[in-house]
Design an enzyme around this catalytic site. Structure first.
Site, PDB file in Angstrom:
ATOM      1  N   GLU A 117       4.521  -0.395   0.637  1.00 45.71           N
ATOM      2  CA  GLU A 117       4.569  -0.551  -0.816  1.00 45.71           C
ATOM      3  C   GLU A 117       4.482  -2.012  -1.268  1.00 45.71           C
ATOM      4  OE1 GLU A 117       7.992   1.304  -2.577  1.00 45.71           O
ATOM      5  OE2 GLU A 117       7.680   3.223  -1.555  1.00 45.71           O
TER       6      GLU A 117
ATOM      7  N   GLU B  10       0.821  -1.207   0.000  1.00 38.56           N
ATOM      8  CA  GLU B  10       0.000   0.000   0.000  1.00 38.56           C
ATOM      9  C   GLU B  10       0.855   1.257   0.000  1.00 38.56           C
ATOM     10  OE1 GLU B  10       0.788   1.614   2.921  1.00 38.56           O
ATOM     11  OE2 GLU B  10       1.854  -0.228   3.452  1.00 38.56           O
TER      12      GLU B  10
END
Length: 349
Positions: free
Chosen positions: A316, A173
């Site tokens: 991420e 994310e």
């Protein structure tokens, strides 16, 4: 039944103990001491269970990075302004982020999902934007129940499509302020205190952590939430990317697609998914133990062993990508090593 209920309904019927035993027997037949590859052996057995076949495959690998903005940044819970979310999404698209480099190196296809980024639409992403960021959850719910349900359903849809393209996927994310949302979810669903849940995020000092803890305390007293109603929790605290990851986890489980959960924020999405299906744990693997202190509480709560403990806290999907590299090696050993009989090596019965 709605989409979420239809997705969850068949999950309890996927158990296949004969596959579990056959996979363990396969490991024990290979030219090594039994159990000597530790957690890797358990992970391959889990992959066999999830995929429903004794010889799992991980040749086609993808990472989905879910992105969204958070109104709670108005309360000074992050060192970075919200605009950084959109800037980093553009960086993902250009291939300049850490996850971009790891995916290129490890042969993983990266897919970037706009779940709720503020600002102009971004080309090169999967556009599932619910709204331009959530609302400040010290002033009201981060999103409506309808928006939360829509985000979860989008995640389910993405998982259904992913099952046609991949054998193994990871989730990660990007969203400035999302550690605060994840911390609120942890408190709401596990009983953790704000002090236990508030961490440094993007690098807060002690004063910043104390401010985040106080924001959590006020928010938890403001909202009427029910631990057995995950929609009430995610609609109260956000974010769109967390809700969409929760749906993605549920959708992957329904498609027998193995999903690797990255770090703390992805773990909060797992908690939401667990609210819809209590046994979702056996459908996922956990990549790593984050440096974010609340992640330790979360992993303990769900009784999860992570593959890595490297002090990561980037998000991420970076931890998921690294773990997927290890899983690829583990599956290769499982599939390609000789048995004692094939190699004419003496075994201890």
């Amino acid at each position: 039944m709605n989409t979420i209920e239809k997705t969850v309904a068949p999950l309890g019927r996927q158990s296949a103990p004969e596959i579990t035993q056959a996979a363990r027997d396969r490991w024990d037949s290979l030219t090594k001491p039994r159990g000597s590859l530790g957690i890797l052996e358990n992970c391959v057995v889990s992959l066999a269970e999830i995929q429903g076949r004794v010889m799992p495959s991980v040749e086609r690998r993808g990472i989905y990075v879910f992105c969204g903005d958070h109104g709670i940044t108005e309360e000074g819970v992050s060192l970075y302004p919200s605009v950084v979310t959109q800037e980093m999404v553009n960086n993902f698209v250009r291939g300049g982020a850490a996850i971009s480099v790891l995916c290129r190196q490890l042969g993983i296809q990266a897919r970037i999902v706009d779940a709720g980024v503020s600002g102009p639409k971004i080309s090169g992403v999967i556009d599932r934007r619910i709204a331009e960021g959530t609302r400040n959850f010290l002033k009201g719910p981060a999103m409506s129940r309808e928006q939360a349900e829509a985000a979860i359903e989008c995640g389910i849809g993405l998982a259904t499509a992913a099952a046609d393209d991949f054998d193994l996927v990871g989730i990660g994310e990007m969203g400035i302020g999302n550690t605060t949302s994840a911390s609120a979810i942890l408190c709401a669903l596990t009983g953790a205190t704000p002090e236990e849940a508030a961490g440094r995020g993007t690098g807060l000092d002690n004063t910043g952590v104390a401010r985040k803890s106080e924001v959590l305390r006020k928010a938890l007293s403001l909202h009427r939430i029910y631990p057995n109603d995950p929609l009430s929790v995610v609609s109260a605290f956000g974010g769109f990317e967390i809700a969409m990851m929760a749906g993605f986890i549920l959708g992957c489980a329904s498609q027998r697609l193995a999903v690797v959960v990255d770090g703390f924020i992805s773990g909060a999405a797992f908690l939401i998914a667990r609210g819809f299906y209590a046994d979702i744990r056996r459908h996922v693997l956990f990549a790593h133990r984050s440096a974010e202190k609340a992640h330790v509480r979360l992993l303990t709560e769900v009784d999860a062993n992570s593959l890595l403990d490297l002090g990561l806290c980037l998000g991420e999907g970076t931890g998921a990508a690294l773990a997927m590299g290890l899983l690829t090696s583990a599956v290769s050993m499982y599939r390609e090593m000789a048995t004692f009989a094939e190699a004419a090596v003496s075994d201890i019965k």
